[in-house]
Design a protein around this motif. Structure first.
Motif, short mmCIF file in Angstrom:
data_model
loop_
_atom_site.label_atom_id
_atom_site.label_comp_id
_atom_site.label_asym_id
_atom_site.label_seq_id
_atom_site.Cartn_x
_atom_site.Cartn_y
_atom_site.Cartn_z
N TYR A 119 0.80 -1.22 0.00
CA TYR A 119 0.00 0.00 0.00
C TYR A 119 0.84 1.29 0.00
N LYS A 145 -1.29 5.64 -6.76
CA LYS A 145 -2.59 5.53 -6.10
C LYS A 145 -2.77 6.69 -5.13
N ASP A 169 -7.98 5.27 -4.09
CA ASP A 169 -7.86 3.84 -4.40
C ASP A 169 -7.74 3.01 -3.12
N GLU A 182 -8.92 -1.61 0.49
CA GLU A 182 -8.74 -1.40 -0.94
C GLU A 182 -10.07 -1.00 -1.58
#
Length: 411
Positions: free
Chosen positions: A116, A125, A171, A195
């Motif tokens: 992440y 993201k 995202d 997510e």
């Protein structure tokens, strides 16, 4: 021995580089968007140029691919980036992503950082932070959204979230939820990485606000979403920072977010003062320049004083951060002052522009509607004033003077 306000040469150099970047690249890109350019393509081009010049993730350590700037240099950079709506985005230092990146760097597991944090650092993201709820408001310890283990290696979350900034552009979401109602108020909540899109994380709407937004507000992350958390299944591996640490991590990220808002407010206020000054120099009424009227000069003087105090506050807080000193009291004071400062300066500039300022022919009216939020987000003024006042009383009770709660450590 004197107090030294000299900015180190390396910090001066990076400030100048970023200042030039904003003027040469970000502002022209803003104009291209107004002329109809594609947002994603424009931002991608801008970011590629920024990375090529080493202007990327200013506050992020070098080992994570950032510029590794300390608090002072980063404050100087952020005060420049706030001069353009694309400034922070161009260097991947926009909110709410920036403060959440800091949280993941500090508390994330190796797995979480790889899956992440890495795409966030690369600008691939975006992430939002779902903490606030209608029922709790400014009381982060009063959130009702729950997270319960299902015995299958997951948590199941249920509840609602309100004003999740940038959720429609995100995202990934960080979601705070109640994991132990029997614990102390500051240890009841935990944070989960989610997510998106996810059927359990339903964006009900982008809340309409008083702010005047441009056509790319949603893509830029300027929206504020109402979210339904409905049987949201999150793997235990996505628990961030351990159970019961959600509130503490939240305060960690909000502390930086408050300061970043303030840094950008300085840039906006300076730009507003420049617009006002340029206007009154050109504008004549009854055979005299507005700039030559004493009342107008007083208005400009008040704005200059506000900006001067704002800069000193931020530099002092940056100094304390560089030294690893406790800056919580100053953070609350500055958060309130800077939010009101930018409102006063923009309002004065708008007034000096007359009907032109009230129109949308200058950016002032749009700024005016958006900055009103500053006195509410990351804790409303009243909560910070309450905390500040409480600390004044504590300081007097402990030391016989309130000086330490009012900048007295400077002397």
């Amino acid at each position: 021995m004197s107090i030294d306000f000299e900015i180190p040469e390396d910090a001066k150099a990076v400030r100048q580089k970023v200042r030039q970047w904003v003027q040469d690249e970000c502002k022209p890109a803003e104009q291209r968007l107004k002329d109809g350019a594609d947002f994603k393509a424009t931002l991608a081009e801008l970011r590629a140029k920024a990375r090529a010049q080493g202007l990327w993730n200013p506050f992020v350590p070098v080992e994570y691919g950032g510029m590794g700037l300390g608090p002072l240099a980063n404050a100087l950079v952020q005060m420049e980036l706030g001069d353009s709506h694309l400034g922070a985005l161009s260097m991947n230092t926009q909110g709410p992503d920036d403060a959440t990146i800091m949280t993941l760097m500090s508390y994330g597991t190796d797995y979480q950082k790889e899956k992440y944090l890495k795409p966030l650092l690369n600008g691939e993201k975006r992430i939002c932070y779902s903490m606030t709820e209608k029922a709790a408001g400014a009381d982060a310890t009063g959130m009702k959204t729950t997270a319960v283990k299902d015995g299958k290696g997951n948590y199941v979350l249920n509840g609602e979230k309100w004003f999740s900034s940038a959720a429609s552009a995100a995202d990934i979401a960080l979601v705070m939820a109640l994991t132990n109602p029997e614990a102390s108020r500051r240890n009841r909540h935990s944070t989960f990485i989610v997510e998106l899109p996810n059927p359990g994380y339903q964006i009900l709407r982008d809340i309409e606000t008083m702010a005047v937004h441009g056509p790319f507000a949603r893509e830029m992350g300027h929206g504020h979403c109402e979210v339904l958390i409905d049987n949201l299944v999150v793997p235990e591996a996505n628990l961030l920072g351990g159970e019961g640490n959600g509130f503490n991590m939240g305060q960690h990220r909000l502390a930086y977010g408050r300061l970043r808002h303030g840094m950008h407010n300085v840039a906006m206020a300076q730009r507003a003062l420049d617009l006002a000054t340029a206007h009154v120099i050109k504008r004549e009424t009854f055979g005299q320049r507005l700039a030559d009227r004493q009342g107008v000069q007083w208005m400009l003087a008040d704005c200059a004083a506000e900006l001067y105090k704002a800069r000193l506050m931020l530099l002092h807080i940056a100094y304390k951060a560089e030294k690893g000193l406790d800056l919580r009291q100053e953070n609350s004071i500055a958060k309130v002052f800077l939010a009101n400062m930018v409102h006063k300066v923009v309002d004065t500039s708008l007034q000096l522009h007359g009907a032109l300022g009230f129109s949308l022919d200058t950016p002032l009216a749009a700024w005016y509607t958006s900055i009103r939020m500053q006195r509410l987000v990351d804790g409303p003024d009243e909560v910070h004033r309450w905390i500040t006042g409480r600390n004044v009383i504590k300081a007097y009770e402990e030391h016989g003077t309130s000086a330490s709660a009012a900048g007295g450590d400077l002397l």
